[in-house]
Motif scaffolding. Structure first.
Motif, PDB file in Angstrom:
ATOM      1  N   ASP A  40      -2.669   8.584  -0.729  1.00  9.30           N
ATOM      2  CA  ASP A  40      -3.159   7.476   0.099  1.00  9.30           C
ATOM      3  C   ASP A  40      -4.403   6.862  -0.553  1.00  9.30           C
ATOM      4  O   ASP A  40      -4.525   5.639  -0.689  1.00  9.30           O
ATOM      5  CB  ASP A  40      -3.478   8.041   1.496  1.00  9.30           C
ATOM      6  CG  ASP A  40      -3.817   6.983   2.525  1.00  9.30           C
ATOM      7  OD1 ASP A  40      -3.509   5.801   2.307  1.00  9.30           O
ATOM      8  OD2 ASP A  40      -4.386   7.359   3.577  1.00  9.30           O
TER       9      ASP A  40
ATOM     10  N   HIS B  31       2.947   7.250   6.883  1.00 10.54           N
ATOM     11  CA  HIS B  31       1.608   7.585   7.375  1.00 10.54           C
ATOM     12  C   HIS B  31       0.881   6.428   8.050  1.00 10.54           C
ATOM     13  O   HIS B  31       0.056   6.645   8.935  1.00 10.54           O
ATOM     14  CB  HIS B  31       0.738   8.179   6.242  1.00 10.54           C
ATOM     15  CG  HIS B  31       0.154   7.169   5.310  1.00 10.54           C
ATOM     16  ND1 HIS B  31       0.878   6.570   4.298  1.00 10.54           N
ATOM     17  CD2 HIS B  31      -1.099   6.626   5.231  1.00 10.54           C
ATOM     18  CE1 HIS B  31       0.097   5.732   3.642  1.00 10.54           C
ATOM     19  NE2 HIS B  31      -1.104   5.736   4.183  1.00 10.54           N
ATOM     20  N   ASP B  32       1.169   5.195   7.654  1.00 10.32           N
ATOM     21  CA  ASP B  32       0.414   4.065   8.210  1.00 10.32           C
ATOM     22  C   ASP B  32       1.221   3.182   9.161  1.00 10.32           C
ATOM     23  O   ASP B  32       0.769   2.073   9.486  1.00 10.32           O
ATOM     24  CB  ASP B  32      -0.169   3.211   7.068  1.00 10.32           C
ATOM     25  CG  ASP B  32      -1.572   3.658   6.654  1.00 10.32           C
ATOM     26  OD1 ASP B  32      -2.241   4.343   7.455  1.00 10.32           O
ATOM     27  OD2 ASP B  32      -1.996   3.322   5.528  1.00 10.32           O
TER      28      ASP B  32
ATOM     29  N   HIS C 226       0.849  -1.205   0.000  1.00  7.01           N
ATOM     30  CA  HIS C 226       0.000   0.000   0.000  1.00  7.01           C
ATOM     31  C   HIS C 226       0.885   1.257   0.000  1.00  7.01           C
ATOM     32  O   HIS C 226       0.655   2.199  -0.767  1.00  7.01           O
ATOM     33  CB  HIS C 226      -0.924  -0.017   1.216  1.00  7.01           C
ATOM     34  CG  HIS C 226      -1.515   1.312   1.581  1.00  7.01           C
ATOM     35  ND1 HIS C 226      -2.197   2.100   0.670  1.00  7.01           N
ATOM     36  CD2 HIS C 226      -1.504   2.013   2.743  1.00  7.01           C
ATOM     37  CE1 HIS C 226      -2.589   3.220   1.273  1.00  7.01           C
ATOM     38  NE2 HIS C 226      -2.168   3.196   2.523  1.00  7.01           N
TER      39      HIS C 226
HETATM   40 FE   LIG Z   1      -2.895   4.518   4.036  1.00 11.65          FE
END
Ligand SMILES: [Fe+2]
Ligand SMILES: [Fe+2]
Length: 198
Positions: A132, A53-54, A24
């Motif tokens: 994203d 970010h994740d 991702h």
């Molecule tokens: Fe994400």
């Protein structure tokens, strides 16, 4: 790839080893580069923010993750945990790499609201948010999300078409998502027609 980005991916890797977040993140990072060719935004902020970010998903047990994202009613308190913990982890990684405090603050602020805050606080934030979401229009997401959410390919395409205007904050992001929708239609033509005859 930029040397610093390689280091960021290396340090993020142990935290991205869940929820298919490695793939991702790699795909969202590519979209971020494409968006920055057309949209304003600070690459010094956007790239670290999208890479990190994740990372906070690693703090949420895998059996609970599906209750915290995706279509339908979700546990947004649990979703919030991935933003808050992610910002902390990201701050640590950026400090380790010697990023200046002002940059760390800007990057972690973006991470802190990347799902819960629907509006962008800066051009860089808008590019991160769109990168994203563009992942959802990738082949990888088509396979992952239909399985995760128990949707047919057609249902997923319809969902992606319906939400396109609400999700994207930049003109280039919206256009790329529309282009990807057409590409998904042709890439998955066999599967889509098989679903109709089922
Ligand atoms: Fe994400
Ligand atoms: Fe997220």
């Amino acid at each position: 790839m930029d040397r610093m980005h390689i280091r960021l991916f290396e340090l993020a890797a142990p935290f991205l080893d869940t929820r298919e977040n490695g793939e991702h993140t790699r795909i969202s990072y590519e979209f971020a580069g494409r968006l920055l060719d057309e949209e304003q935004g600070d690459p010094e902020v956007v790239f670290p923010a999208i890479i990190l970010h994740d990372v906070g998903w690693k703090c949420i047990p895998e059996e609970l993750q599906l209750t915290a994202f995706g279509p339908g009613k979700k546990d947004m308190n649990l979703n919030r945990v991935h933003e808050v913990e992610g910002a902390k982890i990201a701050g640590g990684i950026l400090a380790e790499l010697g990023y200046p405090a002002s940059l760390i603050e800007e990057i972690t602020e973006i991470i802190l609201g990347h799902d819960s805050r629907k509006r962008a606080i800066s051009k860089s934030d808008a590019v991160v948010k769109d990168s994203d979401k563009l992942w959802r229009y990738s082949d990888h997401a088509m396979n992952t999300n239909t399985e995760r959410f128990g949707m047919t390919f057609r249902e997923n395409l319809e969902r992606l078409g319906r939400t396109l205007d609400a999700w994207f904050l930049t003109a280039a992001g919206r256009r790329m998502a529309s282009e990807r929708l057409l590409e998904l239609e042709s890439t998955y033509a066999v599967e889509l027609s098989a679903e109709i005859s089922d």
